[in-house]
Design an enzyme around this catalytic site. Structure first.
Site, PDB file in Angstrom:
ATOM      1  N   GLY A 184       0.817  -1.205   0.000  1.00  0.00           N
ATOM      2  CA  GLY A 184       0.000   0.000   0.000  1.00  0.00           C
ATOM      3  C   GLY A 184       0.850   1.254   0.000  1.00  0.00           C
ATOM      4  N   CYS A 185       0.234   2.367  -0.360  1.00  0.00           N
ATOM      5  CA  CYS A 185       0.975   3.620  -0.468  1.00  0.00           C
ATOM      6  C   CYS A 185       1.451   4.101   0.900  1.00  0.00           C
ATOM      7  CB  CYS A 185       0.138   4.673  -1.170  1.00  0.00           C
ATOM      8  SG  CYS A 185      -1.535   4.895  -0.512  1.00  0.00           S
ATOM      9  N   PHE A 186       0.542   4.148   1.887  1.00  0.00           N
ATOM     10  CA  PHE A 186       0.974   4.596   3.211  1.00  0.00           C
ATOM     11  C   PHE A 186       1.992   3.639   3.830  1.00  0.00           C
ATOM     12  CE2 PHE A 186      -3.238   6.822   3.142  1.00  0.00           C
ATOM     13  CZ  PHE A 186      -2.765   8.111   3.251  1.00  0.00           C
ATOM     14  N   THR A 208       4.183   1.878   2.381  1.00  0.00           N
ATOM     15  CA  THR A 208       5.479   2.056   1.730  1.00  0.00           C
ATOM     16  C   THR A 208       6.224   3.242   2.320  1.00  0.00           C
ATOM     17  OG1 THR A 208       4.727   1.023  -0.310  1.00  0.00           O
ATOM     18  CG2 THR A 208       6.617   2.507  -0.484  1.00  0.00           C
ATOM     19  N   ALA A 209       5.583   4.405   2.311  1.00  0.00           N
ATOM     20  CA  ALA A 209       6.255   5.587   2.851  1.00  0.00           C
ATOM     21  C   ALA A 209       6.624   5.386   4.316  1.00  0.00           C
ATOM     22  CB  ALA A 209       5.352   6.811   2.706  1.00  0.00           C
TER      23      ALA A 209
END
EC number: 1.2.1.38
Lengths: 346, 346, 346, 346
Positions: B148-150, B152-153
């Site tokens: 997921g995007c969150f 990953t960051a």
């Protein structure tokens, strides 16, 4: 009542003028700027064409004393420290929007602001005007130090819980986000459109000068010294501050509903504080252009932490609006006088 | 290598097409959409006029198997759970961008996603493709679940410190902010321009479905179960995610420089991770349109806490870019193949 | 005076409520919505928490007649055509913000709006309320058709020059730009944040339904039929309309100063029209949130053409503000009543 | 081929570096800045961390001649006039992105730019590099003057119709809109975020210095002197230019389809020009970050006028991209080399 605005070419100054135009008891009789004295105000701000007619005055306390009863200082840090005593000695009431008189300890000011502090006598004389928390102290004052934008959003959101002992004050983490107008009208690459638009950045990480002001208020709530982690972010929008705040709850049996009830009671007579329903959280646009501070919160049973979200318009409740609210309190008027308008939405 | 994109009318799908256009080893041979099959792709996305010539295919694994070797599923949660097995059984390699195969525990999926989980056999078969952390596991796989995007960051920003035992994993608080494209191309009032512009809002407070994915990775780093506080905010910009992360350090003698050194060593061979200098922090626009994840951090001696800031482009490193990086790893190619371009700035 | 707002969940409706909150002679006593009757208004619009207390009423003229004296119809094209007669027959004054009663020729309406026109009797009865041009006709009326947003900005900018015969009316080209709130609160890909942000697009080229309304007003100024070229563009901002207008001057000896003088005299008693100094041009933000229409112009001796720039806030002067101005005129009140506030800047 | 970028700290310079990073035949070997020589480029532009490694060079033609074969001058008007001859004399090929060498008549330059013109010998030597119109003249040149951003969008949109005699060139009205990056990276109140955001303004009405450049190209198309009306507007977005252009058609029997056919044939071999289908019009985001110029048009039988809409990314096709396209043409390479990537959307 006649009012003068010093620092009128900044965003705090021009917002004071917008709001005072609608105030039933106040007339702006002097618009003051050291850099633009003698030129028409509406040339700097064409949106006030046919609304503000005159030219700007120079920073001359004696002259302004002849035209006004109260002066708002919307001047930069360091400048207010010099100007406020001069206007007070000239017999004017003073409301200062800068950070120069908020911290009572000169050493703290100098450590965080990297400037020389104001004179201790005037630091002691200035009443810290966080209206909903310490408004009683403002009544009758002739010199009020208006709180900072981040401290306003933040401490209004934390005070009831800290005061009640329902959260551990030393566990507090404050993640704040602000629109770009908070950086003022002075030119800087960090406010340059192409640098800010479609961008999000953190700044002054662990170094923001509002940190000791927040800790001052929270320490007062806790009855002992409080240290917090505070980070600020620049959001690609003009107005608005949100503080998202995290803390450990002291009793894991207390629910979101319990906290909401605590907050509603604490702020029950304060028109500008709106506590949201459980499961909903305020967005910055919901207070745009208005003097409201809206608060939502959620207790997470998984982690034993509470998340509190507080929003204001940085130029209104975070600056000009609260300054007028302080004037209302100084004068014994209803604190909402001239400020009772709805947010602009969308 | 021939690739098919399923869910091609969403933002993840169209970003895959943009990026694969520049990939030296891959040709997109099938653009698939259940809702728009038979119509020209460039009518939906005029920016690809004369770049993508054909019409969209229907979701037909047998048909697509004849045209492609690998399929990217840029489909919504719940849809991928159904489609991935069909494409795998048809003999295609599958890279799934949804959340359906990230959590290995169906109960956790169902609790956070409020949907039925995928079949356990396929959950077990899917390799979780967080490239810089678990890339070794991706080599040779035929089914990768893209993070997921969150997560990953966030986990790229936290992993080295948790792994080293330098922060207390259960003290972690994650304050994330995302651009609006993360909400997809589906119509919703919360993505309506006039509601989002000049606005900042928190959403899914303590309820975001990426929470268990983050905790899964951090638990792996810590070697024991980790629980975190995670809040997401919607920022008026199209692309970009920033996670601002707070944690207690385990040894107050460790400095910002120590942590930066730890991170540089941990990521020394990973081209897409850039560790910033002390005193500087990445902004989302600095990775715009690129596959970079940039990280900055600061240890605050006053509070004994570290603040870590990590940014990505949610559509690239947070979705399509990492998916292609996973394809590169699956195939044994250099992980940067086709992804080595500079961010778009300003 | 008691007012009802029909279509209150749209942007025109909610702006009426914001503005009427500050009107000294009017109280909103009924907030009406066919889709949301029975639910709390502040659940739809949390920014009005503690400002608008009640639930929404259904569209029931008899019920509303018992609660209100005037009804504002902020309803879509096609709906007002049905509702206005019912409210009029119930004995309410009606101010309609839709396009249904502006064009007196049903054939023109049907050609441009692609819908059936309203009943001719009501078309004839509705007074077209372009306040600064035809305000005299509004006094005493009980049914006013509020002008469109583009026609307001455009015809206020062109009328004096056409009326004086100083420009050739058939040479007029109108290039208009609008913020996204003009498209309303209904969901549409063309108002989806990620599609609109960092984007500029033209729409309805040579086909906008406001074209005949503009030509109706200009024909009245010219005393003969006028045809114009009119194009609209969507700008990534929430509020504001600018019309940039081009025309051939009829006498090349007339200067910018001559035209400015003509405009100042034409609008000399009209508080909401501000004519800018030579060499300066209004920007949309300079009227943000206010009822002003600001106009600047320049004559180019090289080409024999004039360029006229006119700006309004589409939701205020282009909708809700002018509707209230029309109410003021209907009732014989000062036209500025409740509307005399400054723009919000920045 | 080795390239130097002079004026590398501006937006034109940094965009050249982004694009040349992906060019197969060119390596940037010198990044030049008079103000920042000796400091690391990635300190000014952190998004290029680990991409551009070195420090900036001073403006020293002899030094740069040792490192590079071609120099791009991304320097302000007035500066290029001085620098270009020095670099040419040092034996470098020069591509100048400023306006200093576009107009061949020094008097016109001085009238519109309010600066002294470059030396006539160099004005004569510089080839005006509007690639799709006059690309043949660029082949083999050693000194190219890269066109302006507005002239590129505008004349590409008008040239075929003027050349064919299908529109009256003296009836042309050009309404252009640009993103803020066109104003550069220099600090100015008119690029200050809070002034520009949620705002639309016209500027340099009838006075923009690109007017004579546009007229130069159109006069060449018409075979006689052409005068146009040209207005520019600042839109709250970072990148993108749209020109909306109006003209009288010379034969009212010609349809939208006829014009589209004319344009398709005129540009049939030009990869970067995309002509849209009837009834659709390009938006600026559809060319974002790319070298495309997209064109749509509509003939209005009611008025006998055509409306033509042309969009580019001002930093790519309007500056750095076209400059590289010119280098490709100078060198006899395919004009698309290094520029064949898709737009970034959304």
């Amino acid at each position: 009542m006649r009012a003068a605005i010093v620092g009128s070419t900044g965003y705090g100054g021009v917002e004071l003028i917008r709001l005072l135009e609608a105030h039933p008891n106040v007339t702006v009789t002097s618009v003051v700027s050291s850099s633009s004295a003698g030129s028409y105000y509406s040339e700097t701000f064409p949106h006030l064409t046919e609304i503000v007619a005159g030219v700007m005055d120079d920073v001359d306390p004696a002259l302004i004393r002849g035209k006004a009863d109260v002066v708002f200082l919307a001047t930069p840090h360091g400048v207010s420290a010099q100007l406020a005593p001069r206007f007070l000695e000239a017999g004017l009431k003073v409301i200062d929007l800068s950070g120069d008189f908020r911290l009572k300890d000169p050493a703290a000011y100098e450590a965080w602001y990297k400037k020389g502090a104001a004179d201790q006598a005037y630091l002691d004389r200035a009443v810290f005007g966080m209206c909903e928390l310490f408004g009683d102290e403002v009544a009758g004052a002739d010199f009020v130090s208006n709180p900072g934008c981040f401290p306003t959003a933040t401490t209004l959101g934390l005070y009831p819980a800290v005061k009640a002992g329902w959260i551990d004050p030393n566990s507090i983490i404050i993640d704040s986000k602000t629109g770009v107008s908070g950086a003022g009208r002075g030119l800087n690459l960090s406010s340059h459109f192409s640098e800010v638009n479609e961008n999000l950045k953190a700044y002054k990480v662990n170094q923001h000068q509002h940190t000791p002001e927040i800790e001052m208020v929270l320490s007062r709530a806790a009855g002992r010294p409080v240290t917090t982690t505070f980070t600020t972010h620049l959001v690609p929008m003009t107005r608005g501050i949100m503080s998202t705040m995290y803390a450990a709850v002291t009793d894991r049996d207390r629910t979101t509903g319990d906290f909401l009830q605590l907050y509603r009671e604490f702020y029950q007579d304060r028109r500008f504080i709106r506590i949201r329903q459980a499961g909903t959280y305020p967005a910055t646009k919901e207070v745009y252009g208005s003097n409201y501070c809206d608060i939502g919160l959620n207790v997470d049973a998984r982690t034993g932490r509470i998340t509190i979200i507080s929003v204001i318009d940085n130029l209104v409740k975070g600056a000009a609006g609260q300054a007028i609210q302080n004037l209302n309190l100084m004068m014994g008027w209803d604190e909402t006088l001239g400020l009772g308008f709805a947010p602009v939405y969308p």
